[in-house]
Design a protein around this motif. Structure first.
Motif, PDB file in Angstrom:
ATOM      1  N   PRO A   1       8.255   6.216  -5.303  1.00 57.17           N
ATOM      2  CA  PRO A   1       7.553   5.741  -4.110  1.00 57.17           C
ATOM      3  C   PRO A   1       7.859   6.644  -2.917  1.00 57.17           C
ATOM      4  CG  PRO A   1       9.483   4.391  -4.520  1.00 57.17           C
ATOM      5  CD  PRO A   1       9.367   5.344  -5.672  1.00 57.17           C
ATOM      6  N   ASP A   2       6.953   6.666  -1.968  1.00 54.71           N
ATOM      7  CA  ASP A   2       7.119   7.463  -0.747  1.00 54.71           C
ATOM      8  C   ASP A   2       7.969   6.667   0.250  1.00 54.71           C
ATOM      9  OD1 ASP A   2       6.888   9.383   1.208  1.00 54.71           O
ATOM     10  OD2 ASP A   2       4.849   8.820   1.774  1.00 54.71           O
TER      11      ASP A   2
ATOM     12  N   THR B   1       0.054  12.781  -3.735  1.00 54.72           N
ATOM     13  CA  THR B   1       0.049  11.346  -3.965  1.00 54.72           C
ATOM     14  C   THR B   1      -0.486  11.093  -5.367  1.00 54.72           C
ATOM     15  OG1 THR B   1      -2.151  11.067  -3.003  1.00 54.72           O
ATOM     16  CG2 THR B   1      -0.273  10.777  -1.519  1.00 54.72           C
ATOM     17  N   ILE B   2      -0.010  10.017  -5.958  1.00 54.44           N
ATOM     18  CA  ILE B   2      -0.499   9.607  -7.273  1.00 54.44           C
ATOM     19  C   ILE B   2      -1.408   8.411  -7.021  1.00 54.44           C
ATOM     20  CG2 ILE B   2       0.121   8.739  -9.539  1.00 54.44           C
ATOM     21  CD1 ILE B   2       2.903  10.040  -9.057  1.00 54.44           C
ATOM     22  N   ASP B   3      -2.686   8.669  -7.085  1.00 57.74           N
ATOM     23  CA  ASP B   3      -3.623   7.597  -6.741  1.00 57.74           C
ATOM     24  C   ASP B   3      -4.727   7.404  -7.779  1.00 57.74           C
ATOM     25  OD1 ASP B   3      -5.053   9.899  -6.198  1.00 57.74           O
ATOM     26  OD2 ASP B   3      -5.251   9.508  -4.061  1.00 57.74           O
ATOM     27  N   SER B   4      -4.559   8.034  -8.935  1.00 53.63           N
ATOM     28  CA  SER B   4      -5.545   7.872 -10.000  1.00 53.63           C
ATOM     29  C   SER B   4      -5.436   6.484 -10.582  1.00 53.63           C
ATOM     30  CB  SER B   4      -5.308   8.905 -11.096  1.00 53.63           C
ATOM     31  OG  SER B   4      -6.097   8.590 -12.229  1.00 53.63           O
ATOM     32  N   PRO B   5      -6.536   5.764 -10.717  1.00 54.46           N
ATOM     33  CA  PRO B   5      -6.470   4.435 -11.334  1.00 54.46           C
ATOM     34  C   PRO B   5      -6.085   4.491 -12.811  1.00 54.46           C
ATOM     35  CG  PRO B   5      -8.753   5.074 -10.909  1.00 54.46           C
ATOM     36  CD  PRO B   5      -7.880   6.130 -10.290  1.00 54.46           C
ATOM     37  N   ASP B   6      -6.158   5.681 -13.424  1.00 57.49           N
ATOM     38  CA  ASP B   6      -5.782   5.830 -14.833  1.00 57.49           C
ATOM     39  C   ASP B   6      -4.267   5.903 -15.029  1.00 57.49           C
ATOM     40  OD1 ASP B   6      -8.461   5.896 -15.502  1.00 57.49           O
ATOM     41  OD2 ASP B   6      -8.567   8.087 -15.376  1.00 57.49           O
ATOM     42  N   VAL B   7      -3.506   6.103 -13.960  1.00 55.27           N
ATOM     43  CA  VAL B   7      -2.054   6.286 -14.082  1.00 55.27           C
ATOM     44  C   VAL B   7      -1.344   5.048 -13.534  1.00 55.27           C
ATOM     45  CG1 VAL B   7      -0.091   7.693 -13.422  1.00 55.27           C
ATOM     46  CG2 VAL B   7      -2.299   8.758 -13.848  1.00 55.27           C
TER      47      VAL B   7
ATOM     48  N   ASP C   1       0.804  -1.214   0.000  1.00 53.59           N
ATOM     49  CA  ASP C   1       0.000   0.000   0.000  1.00 53.59           C
ATOM     50  C   ASP C   1       0.842   1.272   0.000  1.00 53.59           C
ATOM     51  OD1 ASP C   1      -2.349  -1.407  -0.029  1.00 53.59           O
ATOM     52  OD2 ASP C   1      -2.614  -1.379   2.140  1.00 53.59           O
ATOM     53  N   ARG C   2       2.163   1.149  -0.178  1.00 55.76           N
ATOM     54  CA  ARG C   2       3.007   2.333  -0.189  1.00 55.76           C
ATOM     55  C   ARG C   2       2.513   3.300  -1.261  1.00 55.76           C
ATOM     56  NH1 ARG C   2       7.590   2.245   1.883  1.00 55.76           N
ATOM     57  NH2 ARG C   2       8.350   0.267   1.092  1.00 55.76           N
ATOM     58  N   LEU C   3       2.518   4.582  -0.930  1.00 58.04           N
ATOM     59  CA  LEU C   3       2.047   5.605  -1.852  1.00 58.04           C
ATOM     60  C   LEU C   3       3.072   5.904  -2.932  1.00 58.04           C
ATOM     61  CD1 LEU C   3       0.638   8.164   0.752  1.00 58.04           C
ATOM     62  CD2 LEU C   3      -0.670   6.543  -0.649  1.00 58.04           C
ATOM     63  N   ALA C   4       2.600   6.193  -4.108  1.00 59.03           N
ATOM     64  CA  ALA C   4       3.421   6.805  -5.154  1.00 59.03           C
ATOM     65  C   ALA C   4       3.222   8.310  -5.008  1.00 59.03           C
ATOM     66  CB  ALA C   4       2.967   6.338  -6.527  1.00 59.03           C
ATOM     67  N   ILE C   5       4.315   9.069  -5.154  1.00 58.84           N
ATOM     68  CA  ILE C   5       4.213  10.511  -4.963  1.00 58.84           C
ATOM     69  C   ILE C   5       4.841  11.261  -6.140  1.00 58.84           C
ATOM     70  CG2 ILE C   5       4.134  10.413  -2.446  1.00 58.84           C
ATOM     71  CD1 ILE C   5       7.115  11.240  -2.426  1.00 58.84           C
ATOM     72  N   ALA C   6       4.391  12.496  -6.305  1.00 63.47           N
ATOM     73  CA  ALA C   6       5.008  13.449  -7.215  1.00 63.47           C
ATOM     74  C   ALA C   6       5.348  14.679  -6.387  1.00 63.47           C
ATOM     75  CB  ALA C   6       4.060  13.808  -8.351  1.00 63.47           C
ATOM     76  N   VAL C   7       6.561  15.174  -6.579  1.00 57.42           N
ATOM     77  CA  VAL C   7       7.073  16.291  -5.791  1.00 57.42           C
ATOM     78  C   VAL C   7       7.511  17.393  -6.742  1.00 57.42           C
ATOM     79  CG1 VAL C   7       8.940  16.992  -4.231  1.00 57.42           C
ATOM     80  CG2 VAL C   7       7.865  14.758  -3.942  1.00 57.42           C
ATOM     81  N   GLU C   8       7.194  18.626  -6.391  1.00 55.85           N
ATOM     82  CA  GLU C   8       7.755  19.767  -7.084  1.00 55.85           C
ATOM     83  C   GLU C   8       8.732  20.436  -6.140  1.00 55.85           C
ATOM     84  OE1 GLU C   8       6.542  23.973  -9.255  1.00 55.85           O
ATOM     85  OE2 GLU C   8       4.996  22.837  -8.210  1.00 55.85           O
TER      86      GLU C   8
END
Length: 120
Positions: free
Chosen positions: A94-95, A114-120, A77-84
């Motif tokens: 990954p976080d 967090t990147i949690d869209s099922p489309d990505v 269940d680890r989150l995927a993240i995007a950072v600016e």
């Protein structure tokens, strides 16, 4: 607007996983060039992968997105993240700390999602 992707992983080159990542990137951002820095990071070596990403971004185009796929918890269940970063760089991974050396080198985190869209 398509941006280059600087890609670091511990996936190796003996199976399809790096190619699948390229395919997913092409599907999401068809015009992006993928710059493979290394896929030979020792398995699960978050610190080494993070340092390779941070060091390599110095040579990348200013608009390049840093992508790190080094995750001992893959499939969890680890989150995927995007950072600016404060310098305007975007980082994805990954976080688990793998992006932290890169964001520190770029002046810290301006925002993260967090990147949690099922489309990505």
């Amino acid at each position: 607007m398509s941006k280059p992707v600087v890609f670091v992983s511990d996936l190796g080159l003996r199976d399809e996983f790096v190619g699948v990542c390229h395919a997913v990137i092409a599907k999401i951002s068809p015009g992006s060039t993928v710059i493979d820095i290394s896929h030979g990071i020792a398995p699960h070596d978050i610190q080494a992968g993070g340092l390779v990403l941070a060091e390599s971004l110095r040579f990348a185009p200013a608009d390049a997105v840093g992508l790190a796929v080094i995750d001992p918890g893959v499939g969890t269940d680890r989150l995927a993240i995007a950072v600016e970063t404060h310098a305007g760089r975007q980082l994805v991974g990954p976080d688990n700390g793998v992006l932290s050396a890169a964001w520190r080198a770029d002046g810290g985190v301006k925002r993260a999602v967090t990147i949690d869209s099922p489309d990505v």
